[in-house]
Scaffold this motif. Sequence first.
Motif, PDB file in Angstrom:
ATOM      1  N   THR A  18       0.893  -1.212  -0.119  1.00 45.69           N
ATOM      2  CA  THR A  18      -0.014   0.253  -0.159  1.00 45.69           C
ATOM      3  C   THR A  18       0.629   1.174   0.201  1.00 45.69           C
ATOM      4  O   THR A  18       0.479   2.251  -0.881  1.00 45.69           O
ATOM      5  N   ASN A 146     -12.054   8.432  -8.149  1.00 44.02           N
ATOM      6  CA  ASN A 146     -13.343   8.883  -7.677  1.00 44.02           C
ATOM      7  C   ASN A 146     -13.702   8.221  -6.541  1.00 44.02           C
ATOM      8  O   ASN A 146     -14.111   9.010  -5.471  1.00 44.02           O
ATOM      9  N   ALA A 147     -13.554   7.027  -6.342  1.00 43.75           N
ATOM     10  CA  ALA A 147     -13.628   6.317  -4.982  1.00 43.75           C
ATOM     11  C   ALA A 147     -12.704   6.532  -3.966  1.00 43.75           C
ATOM     12  O   ALA A 147     -13.283   6.780  -2.821  1.00 43.75           O
ATOM     13  N   MET A 148     -11.408   6.751  -4.221  1.00 41.17           N
ATOM     14  CA  MET A 148     -10.809   7.263  -3.059  1.00 41.17           C
ATOM     15  C   MET A 148     -10.828   8.615  -2.866  1.00 41.17           C
ATOM     16  O   MET A 148     -10.980   8.808  -1.637  1.00 41.17           O
ATOM     17  N   GLN A 149     -11.291   9.517  -3.640  1.00 42.44           N
ATOM     18  CA  GLN A 149     -11.403  10.868  -3.353  1.00 42.44           C
ATOM     19  C   GLN A 149     -12.806  10.956  -2.378  1.00 42.44           C
ATOM     20  O   GLN A 149     -12.912  11.452  -1.440  1.00 42.44           O
ATOM     21  N   ALA A 150     -13.818  10.015  -2.867  1.00 43.94           N
ATOM     22  CA  ALA A 150     -15.017   9.926  -1.722  1.00 43.94           C
ATOM     23  C   ALA A 150     -14.507   9.607  -0.291  1.00 43.94           C
ATOM     24  O   ALA A 150     -15.116   9.890   0.554  1.00 43.94           O
ATOM     25  N   ASN A 151     -13.572   8.395  -0.558  1.00 43.08           N
ATOM     26  CA  ASN A 151     -13.245   7.687   0.797  1.00 43.08           C
ATOM     27  C   ASN A 151     -12.864   8.849   1.728  1.00 43.08           C
ATOM     28  O   ASN A 151     -12.638   8.740   2.871  1.00 43.08           O
ATOM     29  N   LEU A 152     -12.009   9.991   1.179  1.00 41.83           N
ATOM     30  CA  LEU A 152     -11.298  10.873   1.903  1.00 41.83           C
ATOM     31  C   LEU A 152     -11.983  12.352   1.993  1.00 41.83           C
ATOM     32  O   LEU A 152     -11.512  13.169   2.323  1.00 41.83           O
TER      33      LEU A 152
END
Length: 155
Positions: A18, A146-152
Motif C-alpha cells: 500500500t 473517484n472512490a478514493m476521493q469519496a473515501n477521503l
Amino acid sequence: MQIEQDADAAAASFLNDTDRVVFLMEEVTRRLRKTFDASVEQFGLTRTQWRALAYLYRTPGLTQTELARKLELERAGVGQAIDKLEDLGLVERRSAKDDRRVWKIHLLPAAIDLLPQLRKEADAVYDQLLKGIPARDIRTLQEVINAMQANLAVE
C-alpha cells in the motif's frame, strides 16, 4: 553483526505494498505538476494560474473565496495567482453590485485569446501522461480515483 542484519531486515520490510502504491501516486502527480508547469511556462503562467483561468472561463465572476474552494487552495495563494494574472492583463477584479466588499474575477479578452493555446498544451501533457493506456483502463482508473476521493471526502 546479527543486530545489524535484523535492523536491515526490519527496515526492508517496513514499506508495504500500500505504501508503494500511494508513493507511486504521489510521484506521478509530482511529475505531472512539473511537466505541466514546464509546458505553460512559455506563457508566463503556472499550473495553478491555468486552472484558475479554466475555472473562470467555465464560471465567470467567481469570487476569490469561491475560486480558492474550486482550486482547493488557501485564499491567500489564490490571491497571489490572481494578482499575477491581473499583472499579465488576463483577468480583472470587479466589485460585486450587491456587496462592494466582494470582488468578482472576470477574464479579459487576452485570456480568451490565450485559452486555445493553453488547451493545446494541456492536451499534449495529458496525451503524454496517458500514452499507451487503453481507454477502458483510463475509465477504471477514473472510477478508482473517484472512490478514493469519496473515501477521503471532508465536508
